[in-house]
Write an enzyme that holds these catalytic residues in place. Structure first.
Site, PDB file in Angstrom:
ATOM      1  CG  HIS A  91       3.036  30.003  32.642  1.00 34.22           C
ATOM      2  ND1 HIS A  91       3.433  29.685  31.361  1.00 34.22           N
ATOM      3  CD2 HIS A  91       2.647  28.842  33.210  1.00 34.22           C
ATOM      4  CE1 HIS A  91       3.274  28.385  31.171  1.00 34.22           C
ATOM      5  NE2 HIS A  91       2.815  27.849  32.279  1.00 34.22           N
ATOM      6  CB  CYS A 132      16.365  29.805  21.478  1.00 32.68           C
ATOM      7  SG  CYS A 132      16.419  28.118  22.118  1.00 32.68           S
TER       8      CYS A 132
END
Length: 563
Positions: A191, A488
C-alpha cells in the site's frame, strides 16, 4: 548526535531525491491490561453499547475520509472502513464483554485473535492483519477519547519514517508536508508503495535498520537508488539539488508513442467517476482498468442494478468515444465482501477470488455484466470487459460467453496467474484481449508476499522470470492472430520498465494519472528496435536489480527528468 554518515539500503519504489529532517510515526496506542474488568459502576450492556458506538464512529470517520479521497486512496479507506464495521469482530468482542471484560480489553483481544489467524494464512490475508490492528487501535483511541494514531504534524516538511504505514494513514498523506517515505518493512507493491507513486512522493521500502532513525535527524532519501543516508554531505546535497532543478516534464498531449511513431496508447487506472474525470483531464487515452470493487466495498449487501449502472456510467461518460476496460468484481483474498466471501478458506490468496466467485456464488457476475451492458448502452464509451483470476482457456471461454450473452461486444481475461501466461495463446483463441496484472503475476510467479519487506527483492516486476512470462503472453497473442495485450499493473507506471514492456510486445499501458507524463516522455526517446534491444537486456539479466540497472543505464533521459 553522531556526525558519522550511515547508509541504509532498501527498494526505491517512487523516484525522487530529497534531504529533510526525520519524523517518525508516533508511538502506537498502548495495549490495555489483559482481561481488565468492567469499569466500576458499569454494566456489560452499557459497555457493549459503548463499544458499538466506538466502532460505528471509527467506521463513519473512515468512510467520510474515503468520500473526499480518490483513486487508490479511496479504495484503501473504503476497505479499512469495512473492516471497522465487521460484525464478526464486534460480536467476538461483545462476547468477551458479556463475560466481564471491559470494552478496551475485549476489542484488543478479539482483534488480536483475528489478526493472528490472518497472519498465519500468509499472502493477501497477512496483509489484512495489519488493517485489523490499525482498526483496533482506532477503536481503542475512540474509547479512550484520545486522538487516533496517524501521520505526525509539523510546521516544516519532513521525511516520514515508520516500520510500515497503515493503509488508512498512507491514503491521506499530505504531499505538501511529507517530503519522502521511508519504511523498514513493506515491498514494491505494498500500500505504501502504491500510494507514494500516486502522490509522486519519493519512497524507499524494505530499508532494514531505519528503525534507528530518530526525530530531527537529517537524512538524504533517494527513491531512485533505494538508499537512505544520514548526515548528508556534498555528494548527497548535489544529487538533491540536481533533482530539485530537474527539467520539467512536458504535459502529456494525449498521444502515447515511441520516437519512430509506433503508437502505445497510455490509459488510466480508475475506481470511480471522479477518478475518470481527473484522468481524462490529464490526457489519458482511455481507461485500462476500471476497478468495479469501488461500488461493492463498504457494503453488507450487493449494490442494486441501478446503483451499479449509475456508478459505471459516471466513468463511461468521462471517456465518450474512447476505450474503457472494465474489470469485473475482484472479490476475495485482500478484498473480502460479507455477502460473497468465504472467510473460512485456509488460503484465500489461492482460493475463491475474482472470476472463481461465480461458481461459489452464482448470479453476482451475471447481474454485474447486465449493469455494465446497460450503462454501456446509455453512453458512448467503447466498453471492453475482462475477468480477474483466469487460469485456463476454458475459464476464458466461459467468461467470454457470459459477456456475449449480456450483449457486450468485447470480452477478455486478466493474466495474473503463471498458467494463464503460459497458455495465453489458448486463452486468446477464446476471448478478444488480455491485460497483464503485474502485481499478482509477480507475487504468484516468485511465491513472494508483496507486503513482506524480506521478500521485496523477489516481489519486483523487473524479475526476469516475470518478464519472460510477459513475453510468453505477447507471443501467445501473436499466435492467436495478433490480439491486443495490455498492462494494467504498477509496472506500467515505471518509465524505464514501460520501455521494456513495449519491447516485449505489449500494446497498451495503463497507470495512475500522475505517471502519464513521465512514461510518455521516456517512451518518446526510444524507437521500437531500441525498446526490443532493452527488453532483451532485461530478459537476459540474472536478477531484478541487474535488469533495472542495465536498462536505466541506456536511458539517460531518466536523470534529465529526475526519474
Amino acid at each position: 548526535m553522531s556526525t558519522q554518515q550511515v547508509s541504509y539500503h532498501g527498494v526505491g519504489v517512487s523516484a525522487g531525491r530529497v534531504i529533510g529532517p526525520v519524523l517518525r510515526m508516533p508511538d502506537p496506542i498502548t495495549a490495555p491490561a489483559d482481561g481488565a474488568p468492567l469499569p466500576e459502576g458499569s454494566t456489560a450492556d452499557a459497555e457493549i453499547e459503548r463499544l458499538a458506538a466506538a466502532t460505528q464512529s471509527v467506521a463513519a470517520a473512515l468512510k467520510a475520509r474515503a468520500a473526499t479521497a480518490t483513486g487508490d486512496a479511496q479504495a484503501v479507506l473504503k476497505a479499512t472502513a469495512l473492516m471497522a464495521s465487521d460484525r464478526t469482530l464486534l460480536k467476538s468482542a461483545s462476547k468477551l464483554v458479556s463475560g466481564g471484560t471491559c470494552a478496551e480489553s475485549a476489542i484488543w483481544e478479539a482483534a488480536d485473535a483475528v489478526a493472528t489467524q490472518l497472519a498465519a494464512l500468509g499472502g493477501y490475508m497477512a496483509e489484512r492483519a495489519g488493517d485489523v490492528l490499525d482498526v483496533r487501535a482506532r477503536i481503542v483511541a475512540e474509547l479512550r477519547g484520545v486522538p487516533a494514531p496517524g501521520i505526525p504534524d509539523s510546521d516544516v516538511p519532513f521525511v516520514l519514517a515508520a516500520v510500515d504505514l497503515a493503509p488508512a494513514d498512507t491514503a491521506t498523506l499530505d504531499p505538501a508536508k511529507v517530503l519522502a517515505l521511508v519504511t523498514s518493512d513493506g515491498g514494491p507493491q505494498s500500500h505504501t508503495a502504491i500510494i507514494a507513486r500516486s502522490l509522486g512522493l519519493p519512497a524507499i521500502v524494505a530499508a532494514a535498520g531505519t528503525t534507528a532513525l530518530d526525530d530531527g535527524m537529517l537524512v538524504f532519501a533517494d527513491g531512485i537508488s533505494g538508499t537512505v543516508t544520514t548526515n548528508p554531505g556534498a555528494e548527497q546535497e548535489h544529487l538533491a539539488a540536481t533533482y530539485a532543478n530537474r527539467e520539467p516534464l512536458p504535459d502529456f498531449d494525449g498521444n502515447g508513442m515511441l520516437a519512430d511513431g509506433h503508437l502505445v496508447p497510455l490509459l488510466a487506472n480508475v475506481g470511480s467517476g471522479t477518478d475518470a474525470q481527473a484522468a481524462a483531464a490529464a490526457g489519458a487515452q482511455g481507461v485500462g482498468l476500471l476497478r468495479t470493487e469501488f461500488c461493492f466495498l463498504g457494503r453488507d449487501a450487493e449494490p442494486t442494478h441501478q446503483e451499479q449502472v449509475a456508478a459505471y456510467g459516471a466513468v463511461f461518460e468521462a471517456f465518450a468515444g474512447k476505450k474503457v476496460v472494465v474489470r469485473t468484481l475482484d472479490a476475495g483474498a485482500d478484498k473480502p465482501l460479507p455477502f460473497l466471501t468465504d472467510t473460512t478458506e485456509p488460503n484465500p490468496a489461492l482460493g475463491v477470488r475474482g472470476y472463481r466467485t461465480d461458481a461459489a456464488s452464482p448470479g453476482v457476475l451475471s447481474r454485474q455484466l447486465a449493469a455494465i451492458a446497460q450503462a454501456a448502452g446509455e453512453h458512448q464509451a467503447e466498453v471492453w470487459t475482462m475477468a480477474p483470476m483466469i487460469s485456463t482457456p476454458a475459464e476464458a471461454g466461459a467468461f467470454a460467453a457470459m459477456v456475449a450473452e449480456a450483449g457486450l461486444p468485447t470480452g477478455g481475461a486478466m493474466i495474473e496467474v503463471p498458467s494463464a501466461a503460459v497458455l495465453a495463446g489458448g486463452i486468446l483463441s477464446r476471448c478478444d484481449f488480455v491485460s497483464l496484472g503485474t502485481n499478482d503475476l509477480t507475487q504468484y510467479t516468485m511465491a513472494a508476499d508483496r507486503q513482506l519487506g524480506a521478500m521485496a527483492e523477489l516481489n519486483d516486476p523487473w524479475q526476469p522470470a516475470v518478464l519472460h512470462l510477459i513475453k510468453a503472453t505477447s507471443e501467445g497473442a501473436r499466435s492467436a492472430g495478433g490480439k491486443p495485450v495490455g498492462v494494467c499493473g504498477e509496472a506500467a507506471a515505471d518509465p524505464a520498465l514501460a520501455v521494456v514492456l513495449v519491447g516485449l510486445g505489449v500494446n497498451t499501458l495503463s497507470m495512475n494519472k500522475r505517471a502519464l507524463s513521465p512514461v510518455a516522455a521516456v517512451l518518446r526517446t526510444v524507437d521500437l528496435p531500441a525498446a526490443r534491444r532493452l527488453a532483451a537486456l532485461a530478459l537476459d539479466a540474472d536478477s531484478a536489480s541487474e535488469a533495472r540497472r542495465l536498462v536505466r543505464a541506456e536511458l539517460p533521459e531518466l536523470d534529465r527528468f529526475g526519474l
